[in-house]
Motif scaffolding. Structure first.
Motif, short mmCIF file in Angstrom:
data_model
loop_
_atom_site.label_atom_id
_atom_site.label_comp_id
_atom_site.label_asym_id
_atom_site.label_seq_id
_atom_site.Cartn_x
_atom_site.Cartn_y
_atom_site.Cartn_z
N HIS A 116 76.15 2.27 27.78
CA HIS A 116 75.20 2.94 28.67
C HIS A 116 74.82 1.97 29.79
CE1 HIS A 116 71.29 5.47 29.21
NE2 HIS A 116 72.11 5.55 30.21
N GLY A 126 65.09 4.63 30.93
CA GLY A 126 66.04 5.71 30.64
C GLY A 126 65.37 7.06 30.61
N ALA A 129 60.90 8.63 30.74
CA ALA A 129 59.52 8.16 30.92
C ALA A 129 58.93 7.66 29.61
CB ALA A 129 58.67 9.28 31.49
N HIS A 156 57.75 -1.06 31.57
CA HIS A 156 58.36 0.23 31.90
C HIS A 156 59.30 0.00 33.09
CE1 HIS A 156 57.44 4.81 32.56
NE2 HIS A 156 58.66 4.57 32.13
N ALA A 157 60.53 0.47 32.96
CA ALA A 157 61.50 0.24 34.03
C ALA A 157 62.26 1.51 34.32
CB ALA A 157 62.47 -0.87 33.63
N MET A 170 69.25 3.95 37.17
CA MET A 170 70.25 4.94 36.80
C MET A 170 71.64 4.33 36.84
SD MET A 170 69.73 7.31 40.19
CE MET A 170 70.57 8.69 39.46
N THR A 171 72.60 5.01 36.22
CA THR A 171 73.96 4.50 36.16
C THR A 171 74.44 4.07 37.54
OG1 THR A 171 74.35 6.06 34.36
CG2 THR A 171 76.29 5.05 35.34
N GLN A 184 56.65 3.80 36.88
CA GLN A 184 57.96 3.17 36.64
C GLN A 184 58.06 1.82 37.34
OE1 GLN A 184 57.45 6.38 36.63
NE2 GLN A 184 58.57 7.12 34.87
N ASP A 197 65.66 12.21 41.60
CA ASP A 197 64.33 12.12 41.00
C ASP A 197 63.28 12.44 42.07
OD1 ASP A 197 65.09 11.37 38.42
OD2 ASP A 197 65.31 9.28 39.01
N ARG A 205 62.73 15.05 37.40
CA ARG A 205 64.05 15.21 38.01
C ARG A 205 63.88 16.39 38.95
NH1 ARG A 205 67.85 11.83 38.37
NH2 ARG A 205 69.51 13.36 38.42
N LYS A 248 68.84 11.45 26.34
CA LYS A 248 67.83 12.19 27.10
C LYS A 248 67.81 13.64 26.61
CE LYS A 248 69.12 9.69 31.20
NZ LYS A 248 68.42 8.44 31.15
#
Ligand code: AMP
Length: 543
Positions: A231, A303, A305, A324-325, A328-329, A359, A419, A434, A525
């Motif tokens: 991932h 990944g 919230a 908290h981070a 995305m891919t 975030q 997002d 999203r 998710k």
């Protein structure tokens, strides 16, 4: 006039060489698929990575060939990261949780030449082997004693393969823009799309990850990435750990609460990283068994919230600082991290928790902005929300083989993350949804994330998803689909009563449905598209 500093390409091979030279005795500890804990050092890892690169070269693997992996987090997977990318080939991590047809599609799309797999995934490949005829061979990541019976042909045993080469391999020097690894997005709609990382983007991303305002990695840390190496390269941790000389602890296939807790304790892990679902399991285990951490100091949640209740439990009950981070891919993946500023030093614990629901701030290297539907910039006032756009040297400029079309970024390189977010005057970004998941009720937008986060804070609720359901008057209204904790007897009325504590009346779900489980994507998710499909004709009591 140009500066007079040396220019050398930024190459992934340099990371593991650096770690071996400067932190040679630091450990990489892995729970193996075969069973026992395996333990060795960065010095051992570089030797075997070089051997692997040499063995691959002898096998005929060339620069930019795709070498796939279907593997858990473990030392052999780390060697493949370095051996493959270091020799100039491309390490294609496949997510084994995808449907078999998707795996076949991805392997064909990527034109994988060889597939390396943990023992766990041999049956998976056996089931699709007819559909991937171009793959030349299959390397099973084990030793001879543990080699399985298999109907696959062209099978190679990893340890025997390594033994065919010595470690006098010299890493080649090539253009830093050379592709290094490939990761397909989970693709809830349409075909999966490949994000293709480069040596340069990976090194820059690693520098960024190590900074104190990002993950703050150093040799003082022992890091356990629960986030899988399939991932988005375990969020870049195997590279950043080598850059900082941090000890790495790899959980292998066992990611249940008990196994993770045991490993965190036995290896004295200080920092971990994973998605909320994993932490839910770990915290559940710890609560039931009355466990306390003795070494854990921080954990990265990303990944999806991080719900308030989860942050509170970590911070207040276990004294573990939540980072908290978001990313995305397509962003390698780090975009923001929610570290405090000097001005927050005197915050109470509750104020700090309020802030860490966001975030976080952009990491240097990531430009970020929010725009309205017409593309106009929106203010950073913490209130206005709009589409979140990003750009930077570790953000995609297009998908592998042009999948997704030519308009992945606009003329100024802005990439639309999909997002929706606010950004406050201090630069803290907060995802509200999203763009596909927002509930458009009358003229107002309801954030599904807000409602979900509050819902999982309700006693008796384990997991929650909020989706839009058609409504004759308001166009869309929220429906809450929830999973109860084991033996909980919580009712719809109690959930709504709980939500009234923080949500406005018009944001409250029109109905609550309890289910045994929610559908998840291959990356953990909640699969909202599936839920929306299931409940598309659902008749709300208010309709
Ligand atoms: P993936 O490419 O599978 O890593 O998914 C990236 C998406 O996950 C982002 O575009 C967000 O929608 C979501 N995501 C990642 N991190 C967070 C977070 N901390 N909070 C909310 N959503 C997140």
């Amino acid at each position: 006039m140009f500066g007079l500093m040396q220019e050398g390409p930024l190459l992934i091979s340099s990371l593991i060489e650096f770690a071996a030279l400067n932190h040679g005795d630091e450990e990489i500890v892995s729970r193996t698929v075969e069973g026992p804990i395996h333990r060795y050092t960065y010095k051992d890892c570089v030797v075997r990575s070089r051997q692997l690169a040499k063995a691959l070269e002898k096998l005929g693997v060339e620069q930019s060939d795709r070498i796939a992996t279907l593997a858990w987090n473990g030392y052999r997977h780390v060697e493949i990261y370095y051996g493959v990318s270091g020799m100039g080939a491309i390490c294609h991590t496949i997510n084994p949780r995808l449907f078999p047809e998707q795996i076949a599609y991805i392997a064909n799309h990527a034109e994988d030449k060889y597939i390396f797999m943990d023992l766990t995934f041999v049956p998976l490949i056996e089931a699709i082997v007819e559909h991937i005829p171009k793959v030349k061979g299959f390397v099973i990541m084990t030793d001879e004693a543990n080699m399985p019976q298999t109907k696959l042909s062209n099978v190679i045993c990893y340890e025997n393969f390594l033994a065919t080469a010595d470690d006098d391999y010299k890493w080649p020097v090539f253009d830093e823009r050379t592709a290094s690894s490939l990761c397909y997005t989970s693709g809830t709609t349409g075909n999966p799309k490949g994000a293709l990382f480069s040596n340069r983007s990976t090194i820059l991303h690693s520098y960024a990850a190590c900074t104190p305002d990002a993950l703050g990695l150093s040799n003082m840390e022992t890091i356990l990435p629960v986030v899988p190496m399939f991932h988005v390269n375990a969020w870049g941790i195997p590279y950043a750990a080598a850059m900082s000389g941090a000890k790495m602890v790899m959980p292998g296939a066992r990611m249940d609460g008990e196994s993770l807790f045991e490993l965190m304790e036995s290896e004295q892990v200080t920092l971990s990283a994973g998605v909320p679902t994993i932490w839910m399991m770990l915290l559940g285990y710890m609560k039931e068994n009355n466990k306390k951490f003795t070494s854990m100091k921080r954990t990265v949640i990303g990944g999806a919230a991080a719900p308030r209740a989860m942050i509170e439990t970590f911070e207040k009950e276990y004294n573990v600082n939540v980072l908290h981070a978001w990313g995305m891919t397509e962003m390698s993946p780090l975009g923001t991290a929610c570290n405090l500023k000097k001005k927050h030093r005197d915050y109470t614990i509750d104020q700090k928790i309020d802030l860490s629901l966001k975030q976080g701030r952009a990491i240097f290297g990531v430009d970020m902005k929010i725009v309205d539907g017409a593309g106009k910039d929106l203010p950073w006032d913490g209130v206005a929300f709009g589409n979140l756009l990003v750009r930077g040297p570790w953000i995609t400029s297009g998908y592998f083989k042009g999948e997704g079309g030519d308009t992945v970024v606009d003329e100024d390189n802005w990439f639309d993350t999909g997002d929706v977010a606010t950004i406050d005057p201090d630069g803290y970004m907060q995802i509200t949804d999203r763009s596909k998941d927002v509930i458009k009720s009358g003229g107002e937008w309801i954030s599904s994330i807000d409602v979900e986060n509050e819902a999982v804070g309700c006693p008796g609720i384990a997991e929650a998803a909020v989706i839009a359901v058609a409504h004759p008057k308001w166009d869309e209204r929220p429906l809450l689909v929830a999973v109860k904790e084991e033996n909980a007897s919580v009712t719809k009325e109690e959930v709504i009563e709980h939500l009234k504590g923080t949500l406005a009346k018009w944001q409250l779900p029109d109905d609550v449905i309890f289910v045994d489980q929610l559908p998840h994507t291959a990356t953990g998710k909640i699969l909202k598209t599936k839920l929306r499909g299931e409940y598309k004709d659902y008749k709300l009591p208010t309709a």
